[in-house]
Structure formats: C-alpha cells, structure tokens
Scaffold this motif. Structure first.
Motif, PDB file in Angstrom:
ATOM      1  N   ALA A  24       0.840  -1.201   0.000  1.00  0.00           N
ATOM      2  CA  ALA A  24       0.000   0.000   0.000  1.00  0.00           C
ATOM      3  C   ALA A  24       0.875   1.251   0.000  1.00  0.00           C
ATOM      4  O   ALA A  24       1.838   1.336   0.771  1.00  0.00           O
ATOM      5  CB  ALA A  24      -0.912   0.005   1.224  1.00  0.00           C
ATOM      6  N   ARG A 109      -6.894  -7.048   1.245  1.00  0.00           N
ATOM      7  CA  ARG A 109      -7.563  -5.764   1.053  1.00  0.00           C
ATOM      8  C   ARG A 109      -8.280  -5.330   2.325  1.00  0.00           C
ATOM      9  O   ARG A 109      -8.266  -4.146   2.689  1.00  0.00           O
ATOM     10  CB  ARG A 109      -8.556  -5.869  -0.107  1.00  0.00           C
ATOM     11  CG  ARG A 109      -9.333  -4.591  -0.363  1.00  0.00           C
ATOM     12  CD  ARG A 109     -10.139  -4.670  -1.634  1.00  0.00           C
ATOM     13  NE  ARG A 109     -10.921  -3.473  -1.862  1.00  0.00           N
ATOM     14  CZ  ARG A 109     -11.554  -3.197  -2.985  1.00  0.00           C
ATOM     15  NH1 ARG A 109     -11.483  -4.049  -3.995  1.00  0.00           N
ATOM     16  NH2 ARG A 109     -12.259  -2.101  -3.112  1.00  0.00           N
ATOM     17  N   ASP A 110      -8.894  -6.287   3.021  1.00  0.00           N
ATOM     18  CA  ASP A 110      -9.627  -5.949   4.239  1.00  0.00           C
ATOM     19  C   ASP A 110      -8.676  -5.635   5.388  1.00  0.00           C
ATOM     20  O   ASP A 110      -8.993  -4.825   6.265  1.00  0.00           O
ATOM     21  CB  ASP A 110     -10.558  -7.098   4.622  1.00  0.00           C
ATOM     22  CG  ASP A 110     -11.688  -7.270   3.606  1.00  0.00           C
ATOM     23  OD1 ASP A 110     -11.959  -6.319   2.859  1.00  0.00           O
ATOM     24  OD2 ASP A 110     -12.278  -8.364   3.562  1.00  0.00           O
ATOM     25  N   ALA A 113      -7.706  -2.121   4.826  1.00  0.00           N
ATOM     26  CA  ALA A 113      -8.845  -1.260   5.174  1.00  0.00           C
ATOM     27  C   ALA A 113      -8.965  -1.117   6.685  1.00  0.00           C
ATOM     28  O   ALA A 113      -9.280  -0.029   7.195  1.00  0.00           O
ATOM     29  CB  ALA A 113     -10.130  -1.846   4.587  1.00  0.00           C
ATOM     30  N   ALA A 176     -14.488  -0.771   2.724  1.00  0.00           N
ATOM     31  CA  ALA A 176     -14.347  -1.388   1.409  1.00  0.00           C
ATOM     32  C   ALA A 176     -15.437  -2.433   1.172  1.00  0.00           C
ATOM     33  O   ALA A 176     -16.042  -2.501   0.094  1.00  0.00           O
ATOM     34  CB  ALA A 176     -12.957  -2.021   1.281  1.00  0.00           C
ATOM     35  N   ARG A 180     -18.550  -2.329  -1.623  1.00  0.00           N
ATOM     36  CA  ARG A 180     -18.834  -3.366  -2.619  1.00  0.00           C
ATOM     37  C   ARG A 180     -20.285  -3.832  -2.502  1.00  0.00           C
ATOM     38  O   ARG A 180     -20.944  -4.088  -3.510  1.00  0.00           O
ATOM     39  CB  ARG A 180     -17.878  -4.546  -2.431  1.00  0.00           C
ATOM     40  CG  ARG A 180     -16.437  -4.213  -2.786  1.00  0.00           C
ATOM     41  CD  ARG A 180     -15.597  -5.469  -2.945  1.00  0.00           C
ATOM     42  NE  ARG A 180     -15.408  -6.186  -1.698  1.00  0.00           N
ATOM     43  CZ  ARG A 180     -14.424  -5.940  -0.848  1.00  0.00           C
ATOM     44  NH1 ARG A 180     -13.546  -4.971  -1.103  1.00  0.00           N
ATOM     45  NH2 ARG A 180     -14.298  -6.644   0.262  1.00  0.00           N
ATOM     46  N   GLU A 186     -15.319   3.372  -1.809  1.00  0.00           N
ATOM     47  CA  GLU A 186     -14.894   3.285  -0.414  1.00  0.00           C
ATOM     48  C   GLU A 186     -14.856   4.665   0.235  1.00  0.00           C
ATOM     49  O   GLU A 186     -15.257   4.837   1.390  1.00  0.00           O
ATOM     50  CB  GLU A 186     -13.521   2.623  -0.340  1.00  0.00           C
ATOM     51  CG  GLU A 186     -13.014   2.395   1.076  1.00  0.00           C
ATOM     52  CD  GLU A 186     -11.686   1.658   1.105  1.00  0.00           C
ATOM     53  OE1 GLU A 186     -11.032   1.661   2.161  1.00  0.00           O
ATOM     54  OE2 GLU A 186     -11.307   1.072   0.068  1.00  0.00           O
TER      55      GLU A 186
END
Length: 218
Positions: A24, A109-110, A113, A176, A180, A186
């Motif tokens: 990131a 990804r989570d 986040a 996030a 979705r 987001e």
C-alpha cells in the motif's frame, strides 16, 4: 503515511503481513517483533500509529502487552490478530485497550482497510465476531441499553443511504466491504460513516453498531 509495527511469534506470518502492508502506498512498516516485550519496545521506540499484535505468543502474550501499551503516554492503536475466533479474546482485548480484532485469514484488502480505519480513530472488529460482541456489550450512554424506541428515535435523523451504510457497519463490514455491497466507492462510505457518527454524537463504529442493534436493524 501510516506507520505500522507488526508483532507475531511466527516469522512467516510477520513476513506475509509486511508484504501486504508494504504493497500500500500510504503504509510504512516501521518495525517488527516476536513477543509482547518486543511490542512494548516498538510502541515506545518506533512510535507506530498502528500496532498489529498477535494474541497467543510465548512469554508476554498479546493481551498482556496491549494492557501495558495502553498505559503509555501516547500509545499506538492496537489491532489484535489471532487464528482463534473466541469471545474471551475479544472481550479481554477490548478491555485491554485494543481498538481492532481481526482473524489472520482476513483478506489482504480488508487488512489494509482495517489499518486505515483504526488509524482514522474508529474501531474495527472481524465480521464473524461483531454480532456476538453486540450481544455482550452495553450500548453507549448512562443506561446499559437505551431500548428500541429511544434507539429508533436517535436513528431517525439519518437519511436512507446513511441507514444502509449503518446496517453494513453493524454487520461488521469494513468501508471497502460496505462499498462493494452497496455499490459505493470506499471514500463515499467513509464520508457517510463520518456523517453518521457526527449526527448521532458517537465516538466510533462500534457504538454506532450497538445503536443499530438496539433499534433492531441487525
């Protein structure tokens, strides 16, 4: 840039977390360690914004370390990591001052986040434990539970879109994940969450989730 430290007794896990975090552009890994003693040292010397901390480690475990870290003058925001989805860990961890609780199989990804969410000052729980946590923790305010009519009254100030976002939050979704599910960006979800907290006079996502639970929305 979000400064993150990683503490886990398994080198392979630390390596995997570092790889995810360093993918990131807004995250910097400033240190890593293998036990609770390392966690306390990193909190004091590396001054991370967020500390990812394993619960079960030899020597000083993560829960003990989290308690000691919370006593520091300017502690990092602690996110506990575990492979064990157990209520005991969640409750002890939150009492110890942790603001997040994630399972180690959380998708990359989570995980990112969650780091961003706690850095912004919000709490983050794995979706699999959120519902049980709501059943065990009192709602915000002087009374242990303000009752459904009062909760519905407070939530009546929200728009239809804000209500949908709050339900997603109450289900334990990250920004996030909520985006979705609701077909939003987001950043849009993040803005809605900030407005929801401001309208309701709440400090974090957990309090908002509890209020939605009291109103029977989840």
């Amino acid at each position: 840039m979000i400064r993150v430290a990683v503490v886990d007794d398994e080198a392979l896990v630390r390596s995997g977390l570092r790889m995810i975090l360093e993918s990131a552009p807004d995250v910097e890994v400033v240190g890593e360690g293998g036990d609770g003693g390392d966690a306390l040292r990193l909190a004091e010397e590396s001054v991370p914004d967020v500390l990812l901390l394993d619960i079960r480690m030899p020597g000083t475990d993560g829960l003990t370390a989290a308690t000691r870290i919370a006593e520091l003058p300017a502690p990092p925001r602690v996110v506990l990591l575990t492979t064990f989805d157990l209520d005991e860990y969640v409750h002890r961890g939150l009492r110890a001052g942790a603001v997040g609780f994630l399972l180690k199989d959380t998708p990359p990804r989570d995980l990112l986040a969650a780091v961003r969410t706690v850095h912004e000052g919000h709490a983050m729980l794995a979706p699999s434990v959120t519902r049980r946590m709501l059943e065990r923790f009192a709602a915000p305010g002087p009374a242990p539970s303000q009752g459904r009519p009062e909760a519905e009254r407070r939530l009546s100030v929200l728009t239809e879109r804000e209500r949908a976002v709050l339900v997603a939050v109450a289900e334990g979704r990250s920004n996030a994940q909520a985006g979705r599910a609701l077909g939003m960006r987001e950043a849009t979800v993040k803005a809605h969450v900030s407005r929801i907290l401001a309208k309701l006079g709440l400090a974090n996502r957990v309090q908002a989730a509890i209020l939605a639970h009291d109103a029977g929305w989840v």
